[in-house]
Design a protein around this motif. Structure first.
Motif, PDB file in Angstrom:
ATOM      1  N   ARG A 126       0.785  -1.238   0.000  1.00 19.53           N
ATOM      2  CA  ARG A 126       0.000   0.000   0.000  1.00 19.53           C
ATOM      3  C   ARG A 126       0.818   1.291   0.000  1.00 19.53           C
ATOM      4  NH1 ARG A 126      -5.369  -0.521   0.717  1.00 19.53           N
ATOM      5  NH2 ARG A 126      -6.132  -2.601   1.298  1.00 19.53           N
ATOM      6  N   ASP A 127       1.959   1.313   0.678  1.00 18.77           N
ATOM      7  CA  ASP A 127       2.713   2.571   0.756  1.00 18.77           C
ATOM      8  C   ASP A 127       3.704   2.737  -0.399  1.00 18.77           C
ATOM      9  OD1 ASP A 127       4.543   0.673   1.522  1.00 18.77           O
ATOM     10  OD2 ASP A 127       5.025   1.578   3.457  1.00 18.77           O
ATOM     11  N   SER A 168       0.385   7.456  -6.447  1.00 18.20           N
ATOM     12  CA  SER A 168       0.236   6.563  -5.301  1.00 18.20           C
ATOM     13  C   SER A 168      -0.282   5.197  -5.740  1.00 18.20           C
ATOM     14  CB  SER A 168      -0.734   7.161  -4.281  1.00 18.20           C
ATOM     15  OG  SER A 168      -2.056   7.155  -4.788  1.00 18.20           O
TER      16      SER A 168
END
Length: 263
Positions: A126-127, A168
């Motif tokens: 996710r990051d 992202s």
């Protein structure tokens, strides 16, 4: 710095091989030797009948920060081929006959984004984030455009390449480019989940599916109709089809290891 032979690691776990970029002190940036090793490993395991799934990931906090732009590495990568070796690496992964899984353990930059798009399945922590910053170096990201644009699309590719912005993992997921967005703790379980699903499919059938999808994506409707008719006739009469249908009628999951088909 890692010894040349350790720039790319290979870990075999049953019918799965993990290919690990192992230049963490340089963000797993790719130099000429790494490129050659990656191509060699894809060749090796594509032809290994015991291996069904090929996984690509990075060691350390980065997935891959792209091509190494140091002077020594530029001379290695450029050579006299005009980037041909880099294109060969991307194409070799993209066209691999076996299912490929990218496990993005951290940021993917430049050529690292290209590696991500070369794989059939994309599991992303996710990051993580993605960036194509070549425009800020006065470089056109020409080589990776060939593997990125067909999946990401004209509009988004142009936007991200023109700005060099960070994208992202959530945004890339919204665009439908990620198979599964996970925490670091969920990576191994998710990989095993996909491997279990892939093991249910016939290995030769999966190879034909990859070829067919690529063909349909790049040909006219008339050509696609002819090709799909040919492939259906060929595969429905195959040994794998007979084995899979029999397993279905017996209400069993097919164990393809019992069928001696050539991968």
């Amino acid at each position: 710095m890692s010894d040349a032979k350790d720039l790319v690691l290979e870990v075999v776990e049953g019918d799965l091989v993990k290919i690990i970029l192992n230049r963490s002190n340089r963000g797993n940036s790719i130099n000429g030797e790494m490129m050659n090793q990656l191509i060699s490993l894809i060749d090796k395991y594509e032809n290994d009948e015991k291996i069904r799934i090929i996984l690509l990931t990075g060691n350390g906090k980065f997935f891959c920060t792209g091509m190494d732009l140091s002077n020594a590495s530029q001379s290695q990568i450029k050579g006299k081929s005009g980037g041909g070796d880099s294109l060969l690496m991307f194409e070799r992964i993209r066209s691999c006959k076996k299912p490929t899984i990218a496990v993005v353990n951290g940021p993917a930059i430049g050529g690292g984004v290209g590696l991500f798009f070369c794989c059939d399945f994309r599991i992303v922590v996710r990051d993580s984030w993605f960036q194509m910053p070549e425009v800020m170096r006065g470089i056109v990201p020409a080589l990776i455009s060939a593997v990125i644009t067909p999946s990401l699309g004209h509009f988004a590719t142009k936007q991200f390449m023109l700005t060099g912005e960070k994208v992202s993992a959530n945004r890339m997921n919204e665009l439908g480019m990620i198979s599964r967005l996970v925490t670091k703790e969920e990576v191994n379980g998710t990989v095993e989940e996909y491997c279990k699903m892939l093991r249910l499919g016939g290995p030769n059938t999966q190879k034909e599916i990859k070829k067919l999808v690529d063909f349909v994506h790049s040909h006219s409707h008339a050509e696609n109709v002819e090709e799909t008719r040919r492939i259906f006739k060929q595969t429905v009469q195959s040994e794998e089809a007979a084995f899979g249908i029999q397993a279905f009628l017996s209400k069993e999951s097919p164990d393809w290891t019992k069928l001696k088909s050539k991968l």
